[in-house]
Structures are given as structure tokens and as C-alpha cells.
Design a protein around this motif. Structure first.
Motif, PDB file in Angstrom:
ATOM      1  N   GLN A   1       0.804  -1.219   0.000  1.00 27.26           N
ATOM      2  CA  GLN A   1       0.000   0.000   0.000  1.00 27.26           C
ATOM      3  C   GLN A   1       0.839   1.272   0.000  1.00 27.26           C
ATOM      4  OE1 GLN A   1      -1.832  -2.765   1.656  1.00 27.26           O
ATOM      5  NE2 GLN A   1      -2.487  -2.714  -0.339  1.00 27.26           N
ATOM      6  N   GLY A   2       1.962   1.206  -0.680  1.00 30.07           N
ATOM      7  CA  GLY A   2       2.837   2.361  -0.791  1.00 30.07           C
ATOM      8  C   GLY A   2       3.096   2.720  -2.242  1.00 30.07           C
ATOM      9  N   THR A   3       4.040   3.628  -2.432  1.00 32.20           N
ATOM     10  CA  THR A   3       4.440   4.026  -3.776  1.00 32.20           C
ATOM     11  C   THR A   3       5.957   4.098  -3.845  1.00 32.20           C
ATOM     12  OG1 THR A   3       4.356   6.388  -3.254  1.00 32.20           O
ATOM     13  CG2 THR A   3       2.365   5.399  -4.207  1.00 32.20           C
ATOM     14  N   LEU A   4       6.453   3.955  -5.053  1.00 33.33           N
ATOM     15  CA  LEU A   4       7.872   4.123  -5.325  1.00 33.33           C
ATOM     16  C   LEU A   4       7.970   5.094  -6.490  1.00 33.33           C
ATOM     17  CD1 LEU A   4      10.820   3.246  -4.772  1.00 33.33           C
ATOM     18  CD2 LEU A   4      10.480   1.433  -6.458  1.00 33.33           C
ATOM     19  N   GLN A   5       8.370   6.328  -6.188  1.00 30.79           N
ATOM     20  CA  GLN A   5       8.562   7.357  -7.205  1.00 30.79           C
ATOM     21  C   GLN A   5      10.015   7.300  -7.642  1.00 30.79           C
ATOM     22  OE1 GLN A   5       5.992   9.492  -8.191  1.00 30.79           O
ATOM     23  NE2 GLN A   5       4.707   8.234  -6.882  1.00 30.79           N
TER      24      GLN A   5
ATOM     25  N   PHE B   1       4.086   3.172 -15.728  1.00 28.46           N
ATOM     26  CA  PHE B   1       4.043   2.171 -14.651  1.00 28.46           C
ATOM     27  C   PHE B   1       5.098   2.467 -13.591  1.00 28.46           C
ATOM     28  CE2 PHE B   1       5.464  -1.750 -12.656  1.00 28.46           C
ATOM     29  CZ  PHE B   1       4.280  -2.149 -12.056  1.00 28.46           C
ATOM     30  N   LEU B   2       6.289   2.880 -14.029  1.00 31.08           N
ATOM     31  CA  LEU B   2       7.373   3.141 -13.086  1.00 31.08           C
ATOM     32  C   LEU B   2       7.287   4.527 -12.451  1.00 31.08           C
ATOM     33  CD1 LEU B   2      10.423   1.497 -14.883  1.00 31.08           C
ATOM     34  CD2 LEU B   2       9.083   0.599 -12.988  1.00 31.08           C
ATOM     35  N   SER B   3       6.306   5.317 -12.836  1.00 31.71           N
ATOM     36  CA  SER B   3       6.080   6.640 -12.241  1.00 31.71           C
ATOM     37  C   SER B   3       7.358   7.481 -12.240  1.00 31.71           C
ATOM     38  CB  SER B   3       5.536   6.490 -10.819  1.00 31.71           C
ATOM     39  OG  SER B   3       5.095   7.734 -10.325  1.00 31.71           O
ATOM     40  N   LEU B   4       7.895   7.698 -13.431  1.00 31.57           N
ATOM     41  CA  LEU B   4       9.129   8.474 -13.567  1.00 31.57           C
ATOM     42  C   LEU B   4       8.886   9.944 -13.255  1.00 31.57           C
ATOM     43  CD1 LEU B   4      10.694   7.019 -16.831  1.00 31.57           C
ATOM     44  CD2 LEU B   4      10.980   6.248 -14.477  1.00 31.57           C
ATOM     45  N   GLN B   5       9.841  10.530 -12.559  1.00 33.36           N
ATOM     46  CA  GLN B   5       9.773  11.935 -12.181  1.00 33.36           C
ATOM     47  C   GLN B   5      11.041  12.643 -12.647  1.00 33.36           C
ATOM     48  OE1 GLN B   5       6.929  13.041 -10.693  1.00 33.36           O
ATOM     49  NE2 GLN B   5       6.217  10.929 -10.868  1.00 33.36           N
ATOM     50  N   ASN B   6      10.923  13.942 -12.916  1.00 34.24           N
ATOM     51  CA  ASN B   6      12.071  14.725 -13.393  1.00 34.24           C
ATOM     52  C   ASN B   6      12.973  15.223 -12.282  1.00 34.24           C
ATOM     53  OD1 ASN B   6      11.427  14.572 -16.167  1.00 34.24           O
ATOM     54  ND2 ASN B   6       9.844  16.109 -15.867  1.00 34.24           N
ATOM     55  N   SER B   7      12.440  15.331 -11.080  1.00 36.83           N
ATOM     56  CA  SER B   7      13.239  15.844  -9.961  1.00 36.83           C
ATOM     57  C   SER B   7      12.728  15.245  -8.656  1.00 36.83           C
ATOM     58  CB  SER B   7      13.144  17.373  -9.891  1.00 36.83           C
ATOM     59  OG  SER B   7      11.837  17.768  -9.520  1.00 36.83           O
ATOM     60  N   VAL B   8      13.544  15.357  -7.638  1.00 37.84           N
ATOM     61  CA  VAL B   8      13.146  14.884  -6.311  1.00 37.84           C
ATOM     62  C   VAL B   8      11.951  15.699  -5.828  1.00 37.84           C
ATOM     63  CG1 VAL B   8      13.874  14.694  -3.893  1.00 37.84           C
ATOM     64  CG2 VAL B   8      15.438  14.011  -5.726  1.00 37.84           C
ATOM     65  N   GLU B   9      11.966  16.989  -6.103  1.00 34.42           N
ATOM     66  CA  GLU B   9      10.854  17.852  -5.694  1.00 34.42           C
ATOM     67  C   GLU B   9       9.542  17.408  -6.346  1.00 34.42           C
ATOM     68  OE1 GLU B   9      14.642  19.639  -5.005  1.00 34.42           O
ATOM     69  OE2 GLU B   9      13.797  19.029  -6.926  1.00 34.42           O
ATOM     70  N   ASP B  10       9.591  17.088  -7.640  1.00 30.43           N
ATOM     71  CA  ASP B  10       8.393  16.586  -8.323  1.00 30.43           C
ATOM     72  C   ASP B  10       7.917  15.275  -7.710  1.00 30.43           C
ATOM     73  OD1 ASP B  10       8.478  18.738 -10.069  1.00 30.43           O
ATOM     74  OD2 ASP B  10       9.278  17.572 -11.761  1.00 30.43           O
TER      75      ASP B  10
ATOM     76  N   ILE C   1       8.403  14.184  -4.633  1.00 24.54           N
ATOM     77  CA  ILE C   1       7.829  14.435  -3.305  1.00 24.54           C
ATOM     78  C   ILE C   1       6.424  15.006  -3.442  1.00 24.54           C
ATOM     79  CG2 ILE C   1       8.033  15.873  -1.228  1.00 24.54           C
ATOM     80  CD1 ILE C   1      11.114  15.500  -1.524  1.00 24.54           C
ATOM     81  N   GLU C   2       6.251  15.948  -4.360  1.00 23.97           N
ATOM     82  CA  GLU C   2       4.931  16.535  -4.587  1.00 23.97           C
ATOM     83  C   GLU C   2       3.943  15.473  -5.059  1.00 23.97           C
ATOM     84  OE1 GLU C   2       2.028  19.159  -4.309  1.00 23.97           O
ATOM     85  OE2 GLU C   2       4.095  19.567  -3.712  1.00 23.97           O
ATOM     86  N   ASN C   3       4.376  14.612  -5.954  1.00 24.63           N
ATOM     87  CA  ASN C   3       3.523  13.529  -6.457  1.00 24.63           C
ATOM     88  C   ASN C   3       3.162  12.554  -5.329  1.00 24.63           C
ATOM     89  OD1 ASN C   3       2.047  12.253  -8.454  1.00 24.63           O
ATOM     90  ND2 ASN C   3       3.755  10.984  -9.086  1.00 24.63           N
ATOM     91  N   THR C   4       4.096  12.309  -4.439  1.00 19.72           N
ATOM     92  CA  THR C   4       3.851  11.425  -3.300  1.00 19.72           C
ATOM     93  C   THR C   4       2.811  12.027  -2.363  1.00 19.72           C
ATOM     94  OG1 THR C   4       6.064  10.491  -3.420  1.00 19.72           O
ATOM     95  CG2 THR C   4       4.941  10.287  -1.326  1.00 19.72           C
ATOM     96  N   LYS C   5       2.870  13.325  -2.175  1.00 22.26           N
ATOM     97  CA  LYS C   5       1.892  13.998  -1.307  1.00 22.26           C
ATOM     98  C   LYS C   5       0.485  13.877  -1.859  1.00 22.26           C
ATOM     99  CE  LYS C   5       5.008  17.493   0.553  1.00 22.26           C
ATOM    100  NZ  LYS C   5       5.356  18.934   0.561  1.00 22.26           N
ATOM    101  N   GLN C   6       0.368  13.815  -3.190  1.00 20.55           N
ATOM    102  CA  GLN C   6      -0.927  13.719  -3.831  1.00 20.55           C
ATOM    103  C   GLN C   6      -1.472  12.301  -3.836  1.00 20.55           C
ATOM    104  OE1 GLN C   6      -0.415  15.475  -7.689  1.00 20.55           O
ATOM    105  NE2 GLN C   6       0.101  17.470  -6.849  1.00 20.55           N
ATOM    106  N   SER C   7      -0.623  11.321  -3.509  1.00 17.87           N
ATOM    107  CA  SER C   7      -1.050   9.906  -3.531  1.00 17.87           C
ATOM    108  C   SER C   7      -1.904   9.569  -2.335  1.00 17.87           C
ATOM    109  CB  SER C   7       0.162   8.979  -3.511  1.00 17.87           C
ATOM    110  OG  SER C   7       0.932   9.175  -4.664  1.00 17.87           O
TER     111      SER C   7
END
Length: 94
Positions: free
Chosen positions: A54-58, A77-86, A88-94
Motif C-alpha cells: 500500500q505504498g508508492t515508489l517514485q 508504470f514506473l512513475s518516472l519523475q524529473n526531480s526529487v521535488e516533483d 515528493i509533490e507527487n507522493t503527497k498527492q497519492s
């Protein structure tokens, strides 16, 4: 480099983090210059493991890693992000 040589250790360490650590993990691969098929397989397994917990891996990547992932059409599927900040923001929205 995330290849057949390093994949087993990488997967073992990250699996333990997923099991024992926080629910949501940001994995910064922006300094990795090469990922082969075994590395991609490990990333897929780790994302699935995070989901079952029940977690995520960004995953934060660079252009080379992103290109490799896109070749096999796993970028969403791998939820690729351009930066650590992106990530973290995406994780907050999960």
C-alpha cells in the motif's frame, strides 16, 4: 550503473526499505548512467512490491534512464519523475 551485476543487491536493499521503511519512497536514479534489462526488471518488481504494501515508489531519472524506460514503454508504470521535488509533490498527492 544498474545492471545484472548490481541488480541482486539493489533489489535486496530496496525490498528491505519497502518492507521496513515509510510507505512512500522516492528513489533518485538521476546520477545513474546505464540501466539494462535486469535493472528494469528489478524496478518493476520493486514498484509491484511497494503497491502490495500500500505504498508508492517514485523514481527520479535523467534523460538516459528515461529513454531506456520509454523503449520498453514502462514510463507510466514506473512513475518516472524529473526531480526529487516533483517526486515528493507527487507522493503527497497519492
Amino acid at each position: 550503473m544498474l545492471d545484472a551485476f548490481s541488480e541482486a543487491t539493489f533489489r535486496r536493499v530496496l525490498s528491505k526499505c519497502i518492507e521496513e521503511g515509510p510507505k512512500h519512497i522516492v528513489l533518485d536514479l538521476s546520477q545513474i548512467d546505464f540501466v539494462d534489462s535486469s535493472g528494469l526488471g528489478a524496478l518493476v518488481q520493486l514498484v509491484k512490491k511497494a503497491q502490495t504494501e500500500q505504498g508508492t515508489l517514485q523514481i527520479v531519472t535523467n534523460a538516459r534512464v528515461t529513454q531506456t524506460v520509454k523503449l520498453v514503454r514502462l514510463e507510466k508504470f514506473l512513475s518516472l519523475q524529473n526531480s526529487v521535488e516533483d517526486a515528493i509533490e507527487n507522493t503527497k498527492q497519492s
